[in-house]
Design an enzyme around this catalytic site. Sequence first.
Site, short mmCIF file in Angstrom:
data_model
loop_
_atom_site.label_atom_id
_atom_site.label_comp_id
_atom_site.label_asym_id
_atom_site.label_seq_id
_atom_site.Cartn_x
_atom_site.Cartn_y
_atom_site.Cartn_z
N GLU A 26 -13.34 0.18 -1.51
CA GLU A 26 -12.50 0.12 -2.70
C GLU A 26 -13.09 0.99 -3.83
O GLU A 26 -12.37 1.71 -4.51
CB GLU A 26 -12.33 -1.34 -3.15
CG GLU A 26 -11.64 -1.54 -4.50
CD GLU A 26 -10.23 -0.94 -4.58
OE1 GLU A 26 -9.68 -0.51 -3.56
OE2 GLU A 26 -9.70 -0.90 -5.70
N ASN B 121 16.23 7.19 -5.75
CA ASN B 121 14.87 6.82 -5.37
C ASN B 121 14.91 6.42 -3.92
O ASN B 121 15.66 5.52 -3.55
CB ASN B 121 14.38 5.65 -6.25
CG ASN B 121 13.07 5.08 -5.77
OD1 ASN B 121 12.26 5.79 -5.19
ND2 ASN B 121 12.86 3.79 -6.00
N GLY B 122 14.12 7.09 -3.07
CA GLY B 122 14.11 6.76 -1.64
C GLY B 122 14.20 8.02 -0.81
O GLY B 122 13.95 9.12 -1.31
N TRP C 225 8.71 11.70 -7.78
CA TRP C 225 7.54 11.91 -6.92
C TRP C 225 8.11 12.56 -5.68
O TRP C 225 8.80 11.93 -4.88
CB TRP C 225 6.89 10.57 -6.60
CG TRP C 225 5.57 10.71 -5.86
CD1 TRP C 225 4.34 10.85 -6.43
CD2 TRP C 225 5.37 10.68 -4.45
NE1 TRP C 225 3.39 10.93 -5.45
CE2 TRP C 225 3.98 10.83 -4.22
CE3 TRP C 225 6.21 10.57 -3.35
CZ2 TRP C 225 3.43 10.86 -2.96
CZ3 TRP C 225 5.66 10.59 -2.08
CH2 TRP C 225 4.28 10.73 -1.89
N HIS D 83 -25.81 8.28 11.80
CA HIS D 83 -25.24 8.73 13.07
C HIS D 83 -24.30 9.91 12.86
O HIS D 83 -23.19 9.94 13.37
CB HIS D 83 -24.53 7.58 13.77
CG HIS D 83 -25.45 6.45 14.11
ND1 HIS D 83 -26.46 6.57 15.04
CD2 HIS D 83 -25.57 5.20 13.59
CE1 HIS D 83 -27.14 5.43 15.10
NE2 HIS D 83 -26.62 4.59 14.22
N GLU E 79 -9.27 8.54 -6.34
CA GLU E 79 -7.91 8.50 -6.89
C GLU E 79 -7.84 9.14 -8.27
O GLU E 79 -6.94 9.90 -8.57
CB GLU E 79 -7.43 7.04 -7.05
CG GLU E 79 -6.84 6.41 -5.83
CD GLU E 79 -6.34 4.99 -6.10
OE1 GLU E 79 -5.19 4.70 -5.76
OE2 GLU E 79 -7.09 4.16 -6.66
N ARG F 143 5.70 5.77 -11.62
CA ARG F 143 6.32 5.85 -10.30
C ARG F 143 6.43 7.28 -9.77
O ARG F 143 6.86 7.51 -8.65
CB ARG F 143 7.72 5.24 -10.34
CG ARG F 143 7.75 3.78 -10.74
CD ARG F 143 9.16 3.27 -10.79
NE ARG F 143 9.73 3.18 -9.47
CZ ARG F 143 9.60 2.15 -8.65
NH1 ARG F 143 8.91 1.10 -9.04
NH2 ARG F 143 10.16 2.15 -7.48
N LYS G 175 -11.17 4.14 -5.56
CA LYS G 175 -10.94 4.17 -7.02
C LYS G 175 -11.41 5.50 -7.58
O LYS G 175 -10.73 6.15 -8.35
CB LYS G 175 -11.73 3.02 -7.64
CG LYS G 175 -11.17 2.29 -8.79
CD LYS G 175 -10.02 1.38 -8.54
CE LYS G 175 -8.97 1.87 -7.66
NZ LYS G 175 -8.03 1.01 -7.09
N CYS H 288 9.35 7.51 -7.50
CA CYS H 288 10.48 7.90 -8.33
C CYS H 288 10.95 6.69 -9.15
O CYS H 288 10.94 5.56 -8.67
CB CYS H 288 11.68 8.42 -7.56
SG CYS H 288 11.31 9.85 -6.55
N LYS I 194 2.50 4.80 -8.15
CA LYS I 194 2.05 3.41 -8.04
C LYS I 194 2.78 2.65 -6.95
O LYS I 194 2.22 1.81 -6.27
CB LYS I 194 2.22 2.69 -9.38
CG LYS I 194 1.61 1.30 -9.34
CD LYS I 194 0.99 0.92 -10.63
CE LYS I 194 0.20 -0.36 -10.52
NZ LYS I 194 -1.10 -0.19 -9.84
C1 G6P Z 1 -0.34 3.44 -3.52
C2 G6P Z 1 -1.35 3.39 -4.65
C3 G6P Z 1 -2.59 2.62 -4.19
C4 G6P Z 1 -2.16 1.24 -3.71
C5 G6P Z 1 -1.20 1.35 -2.53
C6 G6P Z 1 -0.64 0.01 -2.08
O1 G6P Z 1 -0.77 4.30 -2.53
O2 G6P Z 1 -1.73 4.69 -5.04
O3 G6P Z 1 -3.48 2.50 -5.29
O4 G6P Z 1 -3.29 0.50 -3.37
O5 G6P Z 1 -0.08 2.16 -2.95
O6 G6P Z 1 0.26 -0.47 -3.04
P1 G6P Z 1 0.80 -1.96 -3.08
O7 G6P Z 1 1.77 -1.98 -4.21
O8 G6P Z 1 1.45 -2.23 -1.76
O9 G6P Z 1 -0.37 -2.85 -3.30
#
Ligand code: G6P
Length: 588
Positions: free
Chosen positions: A464, A97-98, A73, A487, A471, A27, A468, A2, A583
Site C-alpha cells: 500500500e 460515462n462508461g 477520463w 532472489h 500514484e 473522476r 500511494k 468520467c 478515483k
Molecule cells: C482506482 C484508484 C485506486 C483505488 C482503486 C479501487 O484505481 O486509483 O486508488 O484503490 O481504484 O477503487 P475502489 O473504489 O474499488 O476502492
Amino acid sequence: MCGIVGYVGDKKALIKIMTGLKSLEYRGYDSSGIAYVKDGIVKILKEEGPIRNLEEKINYNEITTIGISHTRWSTHGAANKINAHPHRQGKITLVHNGIIENYEQLKRELLNQGYCFQSNTDTEVAAAVIDSLYKKSQDMVLVLNEAVKMLTGSYAFNIINDDYPDTIFAMRKDSPLIVGIGQKENILASDIPAILHITNKYVVLDNYDIVVMQSNKLEYYNADNQKISKQINIFVGDIETISKNGYDHYMLKEINEEPEIVKRILTLYTDEGRIKIPFKLNKYASVDIVACGSASFAGQLGKFYIEKFLNIPTSVTFASEYRYQKNFFRKDKLVILISQSGETADTLAALKLAKDNGVTTLAIVNRKDSSIAREADNVIYTEAGIEVSVATTKAYLAQVIVLLLLAASGSKEEGSVLNDLKILPNIITKQINDYDYKKVSKFLYKKENIFYLGRGIDYFLAMEGSLKLKEISYIHSEAFAAGELKHGSISLIDENFGVIAVVTDKNISHKTISNLKEVAARSAKILTITNINDDSFSNYVIKIDDISDVLNPLLAIIPMQLLAYNIAKLKNCDIDKPRNLAKSVTVE
Ligand code: G6P
C-alpha cells in the site's frame, strides 16, 4: 471514470452546472465540455486538460436554464478537444460515462446509413444510435429503451434533444447516476458532491431507469416504458464535509480525519465492549477477498486477520483477475468484495460472477447506494465519509478496521482487540502531528526508484505504501517481501536507490533487519518505519508506538501516507488529481 452533470432550472444555469462539474473532477480530468441551450439552439464548448481550461471559455453572464456537462477520463480516443464530450449527432447531444463495447459494429451500420463521425469515441456512436432511432419514433422514452437493446457495455447518459429544449433525458446501466431534486430546479450527476450546492434530496437510479427531467417535472420510466416512482433519499452532511477545510489538499485533510473515522466505526460497530458488526464470518469454510488497488491491499491485511483469529483459509485476488481464473465456488464459501467507491467495474463483475455461482457475497463499501453495495447479498459500510483525493487514505484505513472487527468478532481475542482499538485514535493523532514528515521526505523526493520492504503483514503494508507513493509522486516504486529481494531484484540496488522499510512484526523483525543490512551494504539509503529499537542500519527512522502485533501495522500506515503526500508536494505534483488516474474506475 468520467463525471457528468445535467441541470435544468435557474437562468444562471452555467454556474450551477460548472460548480457541480468541478466537484466531479476526481473522476477524470483529461478534457471537459458543456452543451447548453441558448435561444433554442444547442451550443457546445469543449477544452482539453483540466476543467479550468473550459471555465476560461465560459461566459457566466450568458443566460440559459439547461445544460449537460462532462469531465473525461479517456478510454476510446485520445484526450483531445475533438474526443471530449458532449457529442452531437442529428438532433441528439449527449454526455456519457462508461464504455459502449459494440461501438465499432454499430459505427459500421451507421456509416452505411449516412452518419459521419468526427471523433474516435464510442460516445459519438451512441449519439448516432439514439438519433437514428428518434427518426423512426418521436417518443424519447421508447427511443431510449430501443437504444438499450442495441448498446452493450456500460453507460450513464445525459441527453438533450433539439426538439425538447427544456428537457434532459437520462438513463443508466452499470455506471452511476443520481437525480438531485431542488425547488424549481433539478440536477443529474454521477455523484453526490455535484448536487449539494442545490439540494440534499436525491434519487439513485437503477440500471435501465430512464429519467425525463425539466425544472418542474421529474418522470421515471422502466424498461417496459412504464412510469415508475423512485425513493427519495436525504444526504446527511453538507458541502463542508467535502471541502478542504483549510488544508492545502484533500489528501491531507482526509489523513487528518482518520482518528475521527476510527472513533465513528467503533461507535457504530461496537457496544458495551463487544463487536456488533452486522455479519458473522465463522460459518464459512473459506473466504475469497476480491478488490482492486488499495482495497485489495486492505484485503491482504483482512486475510491476515481472518486467518489469525478465525482459522478460515482466505485468498486475496485482484478483481480484474478473478473472473478469468479457476474459482472453486462451494456453498460454504464467502466472497468479500472491498471497494471505496462501490462502482469499480472489475469488482462489480466479480460480484456478479460469485452471485451467478450461488455463493454468498459480502460487500465492504464506503459509498452508500453504490452499485456494489446494492447488488451484494450483505453490505457493511466503512463510514469514512466522502473521499475526494484520488489516492485513498482514510477509506483504506476504514476498510482495514472493518476487516479487523469482522475477523475478531466472536474470537477469543475480541476483548483485547477492542481495548487496543480504543486508544488507536489518539495514537494516530500523535503520529500525524509529532513528526516533521516534510523534513524526512527531503532526502527521498529526488530519488528515481524507491523500494518498499517488509515481511509478513509488513509486506502487505509495503504494497500500500508503494502504491500511494507511485500514484501521486510518479516515482518508480515497488514493494518486495524483504526476504525475496535477494532472489534477483537486489541487482538493481545502488547508492541512488531509496528504500523504505516497514518493521512492525517483532517476531520476524530480526530477519527483515538482516535483509536491510544487505541493502545498506549496497549503499542504498534506508528509511525505516518501526517500533523496534535496533535502527543502526537505517539512515532515517520514523518511530511508531507499540500497541500490539495486531494494531501496530495500522500505525505504520500513517507515516507511509504522509511520506507519499510530502514527497509529492516537494515535487510539485497535482496531489489530489494525479495524472492518468481516476478515483472511480467504472471500466474493466
Ligand atoms: C482506482 C484508484 C485506486 C483505488 C482503486 C479501487 O484505481 O486509483 O486508488 O484503490 O481504484 O477503487 P475502489 O473504489 O474499488 O476502492
